[in-house]
Design an enzyme around this catalytic site. Structure first.
Site, PDB file in Angstrom:
ATOM      1  N   MET A 191       3.627  -2.489  -8.113  1.00 54.02           N
ATOM      2  CA  MET A 191       2.657  -3.051  -9.058  1.00 54.02           C
ATOM      3  C   MET A 191       1.350  -2.271  -9.040  1.00 54.02           C
ATOM      4  O   MET A 191       0.716  -2.069 -10.080  1.00 54.02           O
ATOM      5  CB  MET A 191       2.388  -4.507  -8.688  1.00 54.02           C
ATOM      6  CG  MET A 191       3.554  -5.432  -8.959  1.00 54.02           C
ATOM      7  SD  MET A 191       3.460  -6.158 -10.607  1.00 54.02           S
ATOM      8  CE  MET A 191       2.199  -7.387 -10.323  1.00 54.02           C
ATOM      9  N   GLU A 192       0.913  -1.851  -7.870  1.00 52.87           N
ATOM     10  CA  GLU A 192      -0.398  -1.216  -7.753  1.00 52.87           C
ATOM     11  C   GLU A 192      -0.417   0.217  -8.275  1.00 52.87           C
ATOM     12  O   GLU A 192      -1.345   0.612  -8.983  1.00 52.87           O
ATOM     13  CB  GLU A 192      -0.871  -1.243  -6.291  1.00 52.87           C
ATOM     14  CG  GLU A 192      -1.168  -2.629  -5.744  1.00 52.87           C
ATOM     15  CD  GLU A 192      -2.445  -3.234  -6.297  1.00 52.87           C
ATOM     16  OE1 GLU A 192      -3.179  -2.539  -7.031  1.00 52.87           O
ATOM     17  OE2 GLU A 192      -2.707  -4.419  -5.999  1.00 52.87           O
ATOM     18  N   THR A 193       0.593   1.008  -7.910  1.00 54.04           N
ATOM     19  CA  THR A 193       0.532   2.437  -8.258  1.00 54.04           C
ATOM     20  C   THR A 193       1.849   2.997  -8.785  1.00 54.04           C
ATOM     21  O   THR A 193       1.977   4.217  -8.892  1.00 54.04           O
ATOM     22  CB  THR A 193       0.122   3.280  -7.034  1.00 54.04           C
ATOM     23  OG1 THR A 193       1.153   3.201  -6.024  1.00 54.04           O
ATOM     24  CG2 THR A 193      -1.216   2.828  -6.455  1.00 54.04           C
ATOM     25  N   TYR A 212      -0.581 -12.509 -11.178  1.00 51.03           N
ATOM     26  CA  TYR A 212      -0.285 -11.376 -10.298  1.00 51.03           C
ATOM     27  C   TYR A 212       0.407 -11.876  -9.033  1.00 51.03           C
ATOM     28  O   TYR A 212       1.392 -11.291  -8.563  1.00 51.03           O
ATOM     29  CB  TYR A 212      -1.583 -10.647  -9.963  1.00 51.03           C
ATOM     30  CG  TYR A 212      -1.424  -9.264  -9.411  1.00 51.03           C
ATOM     31  CD1 TYR A 212      -1.703  -8.149 -10.194  1.00 51.03           C
ATOM     32  CD2 TYR A 212      -1.019  -9.046  -8.100  1.00 51.03           C
ATOM     33  CE1 TYR A 212      -1.576  -6.866  -9.684  1.00 51.03           C
ATOM     34  CE2 TYR A 212      -0.883  -7.778  -7.588  1.00 51.03           C
ATOM     35  CZ  TYR A 212      -1.160  -6.687  -8.381  1.00 51.03           C
ATOM     36  OH  TYR A 212      -1.022  -5.417  -7.873  1.00 51.03           O
TER      37      TYR A 212
END
Length: 260
Positions: free
Chosen positions: A120-122, A241
């Site tokens: 999800m982040e990168t 999220y």
């Protein structure tokens, strides 16, 4: 990455360096903040790095936006490519089994939520951000909306520069998050162990350390209503999220495929 509920809507900083709501006062604020930073013991390299920052209008625009967090869960999952994250996460869980086993043994966190966060982040390290991280953090420390919170982050960043852990020219995301799982500077100090979080193993270990520090219980569930969901909530304040991490993590770890 990590914005807890307590960080939203912080009061303006009581520091002598006065916050502002536009670029006009940034250079004066920077001079005042540099004097405070020098007096508090930050070294010349960190001060020079601070003085080299610029007001980042893209950061302010992103901070005022964050529209994806207003989507429904299904819309958010689709926008973030949840099915692709699950497929890639399952593959990495197999190919990096030794790494995830060692992390779980040390911190008690299974692969699923770590891979969900990483994806999800990168996008598993594909998109680490192209902003000048220190400028993004300095801009938000100056901006009145969350000045106290980002003043702490800026001081942590200067400490990392003092230690040689953070490059003054490090690139990151819009709020200054850096590394494979997008840590802000204070969390690097607290949970990163001094490692290079551009390295996947170090970043995943730091993420597991963060979750453990926020109450993760080995063997307990991490879906909404289960004991470890609180630790996931500490990662990001947005409900959509949090639920996405739980769902994607469960699917990677071999649970059901439902999305609600």
């Amino acid at each position: 990455m990590v914005f807890t509920a307590a960080t939203l809507g912080s009061a303006p900083s009581a520091s002598a360096a006065q916050c502002g709501n536009g670029p006009g006062g940034f250079e004066r604020w920077k001079q005042d903040f540099a004097e405070e930073a020098r007096a508090s013991g930050h070294g010349p390299g960190a001060i020079d790095a601070l003085m080299g920052t610029h007001y980042n209008t893209a950061t302010i625009s992103a901070d005022r936006g964050q529209k994806s967090f207003r989507l429904s869960l299904d819309q958010f999952m689709a926008k973030r490519g949840a099915s692709a994250i699950v497929a890639r996460g399952r593959s990495l869980k197999r190919s990096q089994a030794a790494l995830f086993s060692s992390i779980q043994q040390r911190y008690g966190v299974p692969p699923g939520p770590l891979l969900a966060i990483w994806g999800m982040e990168t996008g598993f390290g594909a998109v680490l951000g192209n902003q000048h991280a220190l400028s993004a953090i300095a801009t938000l420390a100056y901006d009145c909306r969350r000045s106290d919170y980002f003043t702490d982050q800026l001081n942590a960043a200067l400490t990392l520069i003092d230690h040689g852990t953070l490059s003054p020219n490090a690139r990151g995301s819009m709020h200054g998050e850096i590394g494979q799982t997008q840590f802000l500077p204070k969390n690097i100090l607290n949970y990163g162990g001094g490692g290079n979080l551009d390295n996947a193993g170090a970043a995943l270990s730091a993420t597991a350390n963060f979750l453990r520090a926020h109450g993760w219980r080995p063997g307990a569930g991490y879906q909404p209503g289960e004991p470890n969901f609180d630790a996931i909530q500490a990662w990001n304040a947005a409900s959509v999220y949090q639920r996405a991490i739980a769902i994607i993590g469960r699917q990677i770890d071999g649970g059901g495929g439902e999305s609600d």
